[in-house]
Each structure stands twice: as C-alpha cells, then as structure tokens.
Motif scaffolding. Structure first.
Motif, PDB file in Angstrom:
ATOM      1  N   ALA A  37      -6.437  -1.723  -5.712  1.00  0.00           N
ATOM      2  CA  ALA A  37      -7.753  -1.100  -4.681  1.00  0.00           C
ATOM      3  C   ALA A  37      -7.464   0.301  -4.142  1.00  0.00           C
ATOM      4  O   ALA A  37      -6.567   0.631  -4.200  1.00  0.00           O
ATOM      5  N   ARG A  94      -8.672   3.212  -1.667  1.00  0.00           N
ATOM      6  CA  ARG A  94      -9.439   3.570  -0.133  1.00  0.00           C
ATOM      7  C   ARG A  94      -9.651   4.840  -0.078  1.00  0.00           C
ATOM      8  O   ARG A  94      -8.786   5.745  -0.215  1.00  0.00           O
ATOM      9  N   TYR A 143     -10.771  -1.230   2.055  1.00  0.00           N
ATOM     10  CA  TYR A 143     -10.727  -0.577   0.810  1.00  0.00           C
ATOM     11  C   TYR A 143     -12.102  -0.605   0.070  1.00  0.00           C
ATOM     12  O   TYR A 143     -12.917  -1.533   0.353  1.00  0.00           O
ATOM     13  N   ALA A 158       0.884  -1.400  -0.011  1.00  0.00           N
ATOM     14  CA  ALA A 158      -0.107   0.047  -0.143  1.00  0.00           C
ATOM     15  C   ALA A 158       0.923   1.142  -0.123  1.00  0.00           C
ATOM     16  O   ALA A 158       1.939   1.108   0.490  1.00  0.00           O
ATOM     17  N   TRP A 160     -12.327  -1.824  -6.196  1.00  0.00           N
ATOM     18  CA  TRP A 160     -11.351  -2.688  -6.620  1.00  0.00           C
ATOM     19  C   TRP A 160     -11.442  -2.867  -8.297  1.00  0.00           C
ATOM     20  O   TRP A 160     -12.433  -2.627  -8.948  1.00  0.00           O
TER      21      TRP A 160
END
Length: 124
Positions: free
Chosen positions: A97, A99, A111, A50, A114
C-alpha cells in the motif's frame, strides 16, 4: 496514479521464510510512507508493517514483530518484507500500500493506492 506490483509469495512450511517485494511506479516513491497489509479468507484486511519515506522508522503489528522486517530501496522504487519463522496463521494474501503522506498510518483508510496482492500459504 500509482501502480503497485507485489511478488514473492508462495507455499512454505512452518518455520520457513519468504521475501515479498513491491515495485511502485507512477508517482514519487521516495517521499511517502509505504505499508504491508494482509487478508485471510473471511477476515478483514489487517495491518502488518509500515515504513517511513526514508526507511528510518518502521512499525509492526504485534503478531509479526520480531519475525518480519520491512525495508525499502528508494532508488529502485521497491519495498520489501522479509518474513522469517512463518506460522500457519500468517497464511493470507499480502498487499502493498502507498500512502501519499509522510506520516505513518496503520489503518487501511490511511492508504491511497493498493496492489493486487500476493498469496502466502504456510503449511503446518
């Protein structure tokens, strides 16, 4: 609504490299956390990496740390995952993904949107 499109997957021999891309559209990209997850057949989707909204903070799973590098170019609404020293156990479908928050998350429920995923297959 956010649209995420991954690309760059393929078949590679062990020890090789691939670079995945994730193109985002539909909402402000530059102020949110983005992540990569993967899912192998018969297994749960797992966290890979991430990156914070600025790109200044990154997180990696232990299994990819030192081999994968996450990055983003906010001006292009695009995130990348450079994967080096690939292993057969990296074989999976890789998902981008989005968020809608600035706090880093490493779980799938953190999240909101997608992509469809891109397949990475590493042969031994």
């Amino acid at each position: 609504q956010v649209q995420l499109v991954e690309s760059g997957g393929g078949l590679v021999q062990a020890g090789g490299s691939l670079r995945l891309s994730c193109a985002a559209s539909g909402r402000t990209f530059s102020s949110v956390v983005m992540g990569w997850f993967r899912q192998a057949p018969g297994k749960e989707r797992e966290f890979v990496s991430a990156i914070s909204w600025s790109g200044g903070t990154t997180y990696y799973s232990d299994s990819v740390k030192g081999r994968f590098t996450i990055s983003r170019v906010n001006a292009k609404n695009t995130m990348y995952l450079q994967m080096n020293s690939l292993k057969p156990e990296d074989t999976a479908r890789y998902y981008c993904a989005f968020r809608g928050d600035r706090a880093i998350a490493t779980i799938t429920s953190g999240y909101d949107y997608w992509g469809q995923g891109t397949q990475v297959t590493v042969s031994s």
